[in-house]
Design a protein around this motif. Structure first.
Motif, short mmCIF file in Angstrom:
data_model
loop_
_atom_site.label_atom_id
_atom_site.label_comp_id
_atom_site.label_asym_id
_atom_site.label_seq_id
_atom_site.Cartn_x
_atom_site.Cartn_y
_atom_site.Cartn_z
N ALA A 23 25.20 44.00 30.99
CA ALA A 23 26.24 42.86 31.61
C ALA A 23 27.15 42.97 32.85
O ALA A 23 27.51 42.62 33.60
N PRO A 24 28.35 44.63 31.89
CA PRO A 24 28.63 45.09 32.96
C PRO A 24 28.28 45.60 34.66
O PRO A 24 28.96 45.33 35.87
N ALA A 25 27.01 45.70 34.59
CA ALA A 25 26.87 47.06 35.78
C ALA A 25 26.05 45.70 36.78
O ALA A 25 26.28 45.49 37.98
N ALA A 26 25.34 44.37 35.76
CA ALA A 26 24.93 43.49 36.60
C ALA A 26 26.29 42.56 37.13
O ALA A 26 25.97 41.53 37.87
N LEU A 27 27.46 42.43 36.55
CA LEU A 27 28.04 41.60 36.75
C LEU A 27 29.24 42.00 38.34
O LEU A 27 29.53 41.51 38.94
N SER A 28 29.22 43.70 37.71
CA SER A 28 29.60 44.22 39.30
C SER A 28 28.68 44.48 40.45
O SER A 28 29.44 44.24 41.65
N MET A 29 27.36 44.50 40.44
CA MET A 29 26.25 43.98 41.32
C MET A 29 26.13 42.47 41.62
O MET A 29 26.34 42.40 42.84
N GLY A 30 27.17 41.37 40.90
CA GLY A 30 26.53 40.08 41.45
C GLY A 30 28.32 40.18 42.67
O GLY A 30 28.03 39.24 42.56
N ILE A 31 29.33 40.75 41.62
CA ILE A 31 30.20 40.92 42.95
C ILE A 31 30.31 41.66 44.19
O ILE A 31 30.77 40.66 44.94
N MET A 32 29.26 42.37 43.92
CA MET A 32 29.26 43.13 45.19
C MET A 32 28.44 41.66 46.51
O MET A 32 28.39 42.23 47.06
N PHE A 33 27.04 41.65 45.22
CA PHE A 33 26.23 40.83 46.68
C PHE A 33 26.62 39.07 46.85
O PHE A 33 27.01 39.13 48.18
N ALA A 34 28.16 38.79 45.77
CA ALA A 34 28.91 38.18 46.91
C ALA A 34 30.00 37.97 47.49
O ALA A 34 29.81 37.68 48.65
N PHE A 35 30.60 39.67 47.92
CA PHE A 35 31.47 40.15 49.04
C PHE A 35 30.08 40.60 50.45
O PHE A 35 30.71 39.91 51.68
N TRP A 36 29.15 40.73 49.83
CA TRP A 36 27.95 41.31 51.02
C TRP A 36 27.75 39.86 52.06
O TRP A 36 27.20 39.66 52.26
N GLY A 37 27.31 38.34 50.83
CA GLY A 37 27.06 37.56 51.45
C GLY A 37 28.10 36.71 52.59
O GLY A 37 27.56 36.01 53.66
N ILE A 38 29.04 37.35 51.96
CA ILE A 38 30.56 36.58 53.93
C ILE A 38 30.52 37.40 54.79
O ILE A 38 30.51 36.90 55.80
N LEU A 39 29.76 38.24 54.81
CA LEU A 39 29.36 39.11 55.83
C LEU A 39 28.51 38.53 56.50
O LEU A 39 27.84 38.99 57.53
N THR A 40 27.13 39.04 55.48
CA THR A 40 26.10 38.09 55.82
C THR A 40 25.39 36.65 56.11
O THR A 40 25.22 36.55 57.22
N HIS A 41 25.21 36.22 54.82
CA HIS A 41 24.72 35.09 54.63
C HIS A 41 25.01 34.69 53.60
O HIS A 41 25.45 35.03 52.59
N TRP A 42 25.68 33.41 54.06
CA TRP A 42 25.44 32.69 52.13
C TRP A 42 24.79 32.45 51.32
O TRP A 42 25.15 32.38 49.96
N SER A 43 23.63 32.84 51.44
CA SER A 43 22.50 32.66 49.97
C SER A 43 22.87 34.58 49.75
O SER A 43 22.65 34.32 48.24
N MET A 44 23.12 34.92 49.75
CA MET A 44 23.32 36.12 49.37
C MET A 44 24.38 35.83 48.13
O MET A 44 25.02 37.18 47.24
#
Length: 71
Positions: A23-44
């Motif tokens: 769960a902690p690794a999945a949480l950090s990956m979710g945070i990374m995807f959320a910030f990556w989506g700000i730069l790329t596409h809202w679906s991320m």
């Protein structure tokens, strides 16, 4: 105070041992995807938000079930 009373007190206040979880690794990956989506596409960002929600739910569920099994 004798040793048996101290040993009994220590066993009564012992907290349950939590198992390892992803769960902690999945949480950090979710945070990374959320910030990556700000730069790329809202679906991320949407995927990241869903991953964060799922990871937090799984982590808290694991803690709750572990604590409920303790006497």
């Amino acid at each position: 105070m004798n040793e048996t009373t101290t040993a009994e007190t220590e066993t009564e206040t012992e907290e349950p041992e939590l198992r390892p979880t992803y769960a902690p690794a999945a949480l950090s990956m979710g945070i990374m995807f959320a910030f990556w989506g700000i730069l790329t596409h809202w679906s991320m960002s949407l995927i990241g938000g869903l991953m964060m929600f799922g990871a937090i739910w799984a982590w808290m569920h694991e803690i709750r079930t572990t604590w409920s099994k303790t006497p």
